[in-house]
Scaffold this active site. Structure first.
Site, mmCIF file in Angstrom:
data_model
loop_
_atom_site.group_PDB
_atom_site.id
_atom_site.type_symbol
_atom_site.label_atom_id
_atom_site.label_comp_id
_atom_site.label_asym_id
_atom_site.label_seq_id
_atom_site.Cartn_x
_atom_site.Cartn_y
_atom_site.Cartn_z
ATOM 1 N N ASP A 214 0.826 -1.208 0.000
ATOM 2 C CA ASP A 214 0.000 0.000 0.000
ATOM 3 C C ASP A 214 0.862 1.261 0.000
ATOM 4 O OD1 ASP A 214 -2.342 1.418 -0.027
ATOM 5 O OD2 ASP A 214 -2.849 1.074 2.077
ATOM 6 N N GLY A 215 0.317 2.331 -0.575
ATOM 7 C CA GLY A 215 0.981 3.636 -0.512
ATOM 8 C C GLY A 215 1.557 4.117 -1.832
ATOM 9 N N HIS B 174 2.433 3.322 -8.960
ATOM 10 C CA HIS B 174 2.270 1.870 -9.150
ATOM 11 C C HIS B 174 3.477 1.300 -9.891
ATOM 12 C CE1 HIS B 174 -1.695 2.274 -7.595
ATOM 13 N NE2 HIS B 174 -2.202 2.903 -8.646
ATOM 14 N N TRP C 13 -11.713 -2.322 -8.076
ATOM 15 C CA TRP C 13 -12.464 -2.128 -9.329
ATOM 16 C C TRP C 13 -13.286 -0.842 -9.275
ATOM 17 C CZ3 TRP C 13 -10.982 -4.698 -13.401
ATOM 18 C CH2 TRP C 13 -10.542 -6.015 -13.313
ATOM 19 N N ARG D 1 -12.098 2.020 -8.559
ATOM 20 C CA ARG D 1 -11.225 3.171 -8.867
ATOM 21 C C ARG D 1 -11.520 3.699 -10.272
ATOM 22 N NH1 ARG D 1 -5.393 2.509 -5.845
ATOM 23 N NH2 ARG D 1 -6.281 1.911 -3.844
ATOM 24 N N LEU E 293 10.393 -21.048 -4.109
ATOM 25 C CA LEU E 293 9.491 -20.067 -3.485
ATOM 26 C C LEU E 293 8.164 -20.052 -4.239
ATOM 27 C CD1 LEU E 293 9.005 -17.514 -1.585
ATOM 28 C CD2 LEU E 293 9.897 -16.146 -3.496
ATOM 29 N N GLU F 212 1.236 -12.811 12.748
ATOM 30 C CA GLU F 212 1.778 -11.627 13.426
ATOM 31 C C GLU F 212 1.664 -10.447 12.459
ATOM 32 O OE1 GLU F 212 2.861 -11.461 16.569
ATOM 33 O OE2 GLU F 212 2.336 -13.573 16.811
HETATM 34 C C1 IPE Z 1 -5.557 -2.700 -0.243
HETATM 35 O O1 IPE Z 1 -5.162 -1.380 -0.409
HETATM 36 C C2 IPE Z 1 -5.485 -3.436 -1.546
HETATM 37 C C3 IPE Z 1 -4.161 -3.627 -2.078
HETATM 38 C C4 IPE Z 1 -3.016 -3.310 -1.519
HETATM 39 C C5 IPE Z 1 -4.096 -4.270 -3.355
HETATM 40 P P1 IPE Z 1 -6.229 -0.211 -0.608
HETATM 41 O O2 IPE Z 1 -5.447 1.035 -0.681
HETATM 42 O O3 IPE Z 1 -7.140 -0.521 -1.715
HETATM 43 O O4 IPE Z 1 -7.061 -0.294 0.762
HETATM 44 P P2 IPE Z 1 -7.945 0.804 1.491
HETATM 45 O O5 IPE Z 1 -8.944 1.291 0.500
HETATM 46 O O6 IPE Z 1 -7.032 1.875 1.960
HETATM 47 O O7 IPE Z 1 -8.552 0.072 2.650
HETATM 48 C C1 IPE Z 2 -1.527 0.240 -3.394
HETATM 49 O O1 IPE Z 2 -1.346 1.617 -3.447
HETATM 50 C C2 IPE Z 2 -1.797 -0.365 -4.740
HETATM 51 C C3 IPE Z 2 -3.201 -0.770 -4.953
HETATM 52 C C4 IPE Z 2 -4.132 -0.739 -4.053
HETATM 53 C C5 IPE Z 2 -3.545 -1.252 -6.267
HETATM 54 P P1 IPE Z 2 -2.545 2.648 -3.445
HETATM 55 O O2 IPE Z 2 -2.913 2.934 -4.853
HETATM 56 O O3 IPE Z 2 -3.661 2.162 -2.590
HETATM 57 O O4 IPE Z 2 -1.847 3.903 -2.792
HETATM 58 P P2 IPE Z 2 -2.489 4.939 -1.764
HETATM 59 O O5 IPE Z 2 -3.068 4.163 -0.618
HETATM 60 O O6 IPE Z 2 -3.540 5.693 -2.517
HETATM 61 O O7 IPE Z 2 -1.338 5.784 -1.340
HETATM 62 MG MG MG Z 3 -4.072 2.393 -0.629
#
Ligand code: IPE
Ligand code: IPE
Ligand code: MG
Length: 254
Positions: free
Chosen positions: A32-33, A49, A81, A83, A143, A219
């Site tokens: 995430d992020g 991404h 989906w 987005r 792996l 954990e």
């Molecule tokens: C969770 O991240 C899904 C993935 C990392 C693929 P999101 O960014 O979609 O989750 P929320 O919306 O912050 O909960």
């Molecule tokens: C994680 O990054 C990737 C996916 C969920 C596909 P995000 O796109 O959710 O990034 P943030 O949370 O908006 O920073």
């Molecule tokens: Mg996110």
């Protein structure tokens, strides 16, 4: 001295975790992020991404070096989906790019790739790419890399219930035998043990519908590092922290 070899660098952490104790057999990651990483640089979200691909390579190589047997990555959720279409499109293109770029090296490294999720929602070309990587890496024995794409845990559990109901209706399964093992056998993750360690990047403290059943005793490790900045050093830090945890599974410590 290289950065990896410097004190506190990746090599030293790897040595330490090897001496320290058991390495988690199965690591799961909510990557995430990416969006915030791009935003922080005034870049469009797709570039975040794209930068996240380097981090995928880092964790795969980190897991190979540390001896982790299963790595499950949350790459695209069913909720994703929702987005904007161009972001979805760029993520799907990236999936194809990742596969085209990495498939040969993954095969050489002994990585076997599986895709978990509702892949029939993917475009025909993305589906061809995922079939290709699963086919071409199927002999890997070092792996297991599971990519969760169009994945939602509640949908996965509902699917398991449906498959079990079909077996019962066909007389193949006695309702008295519908137990925890029967459910686990009908999840996408049936071949692998539950994750020992869950890592979520970007500081969010929620599961976002990821592996709700399988994470019962994992954990949790949440790091503020944004996914594109995540390196094998961060993975090794998470494993070292995991090794300090006291996993009681409901019992008392000995
Ligand atoms: C969770 O991240 C899904 C993935 C990392 C693929 P999101 O960014 O979609 O989750 P929320 O919306 O912050 O909960
Ligand atoms: C994680 O990054 C990737 C996916 C969920 C596909 P995000 O796109 O959710 O990034 P943030 O949370 O908006 O920073
Ligand atoms: Mg996110």
């Amino acid at each position: 001295m290289s950065e990896a070899g410097a004190p506190g660098g990746a090599d030293e952490l790897l040595q330490r975790l090897r001496l320290h104790g058991a390495v988690p057999a199965h690591v799961a990651v909510i990557m995430d992020g990416n969006g915030r990483w791009a935003q922080g640089r005034s870049l469009p979200r797709p570039l975040g991404h794209h930068a996240g691909m380097t981090a995928v390579r880092e964790v795969v190589e980190g897991c190979l070096a540390a001896g982790v047997e299963v790595l499950t990555l949350f790459a695209f959720s069913q909720e994703n989906w929702r987005r904007p279409v161009d972001e979805i499109e760029s993520l799907m293109n990236l999936l194809e790019e990742y596969i085209a770029k990495e498939v040969d090296e993954l095969r050489q490294q002994g990585v076997v790739v599986r895709i978990l999720g509702e892949t029939d929602r993917l475009s025909p070309s993305a589906r061809r790419a995922v079939d290709r990587i699963m086919g071409e890496t199927s002999d890997g024995a070092v792996l297991s890399l599971n990519l969760c794409i169009s994945y939602g845990s509640r949908a996965e559990i509902a699917r398991a219930a449906r498959l079990i109901a079909e077996d019962v209706a066909a007389g193949k399964l006695d309702p008295a035998d519908v137990d925890e093992d029967a459910i686990a056998r009908h999840l996408y993750t049936a071949p692998w043990p539950d994750p020992d360690l869950l890592i979520r990047t970007s500081g969010e403290q929620r599961l976002s519908n990821f592996l709700l059943w399988q994470l019962a005793y994992a954990e949790f490790y949440v790091t503020p590092v944004l996914w594109p900045d995540f390196t094998r050093r961060h993975l090794f830090e998470a494993i070292l922290e995991f090794q300090r945890r006291d996993r009681r599974f409901g019992r008392v410590s000995v």
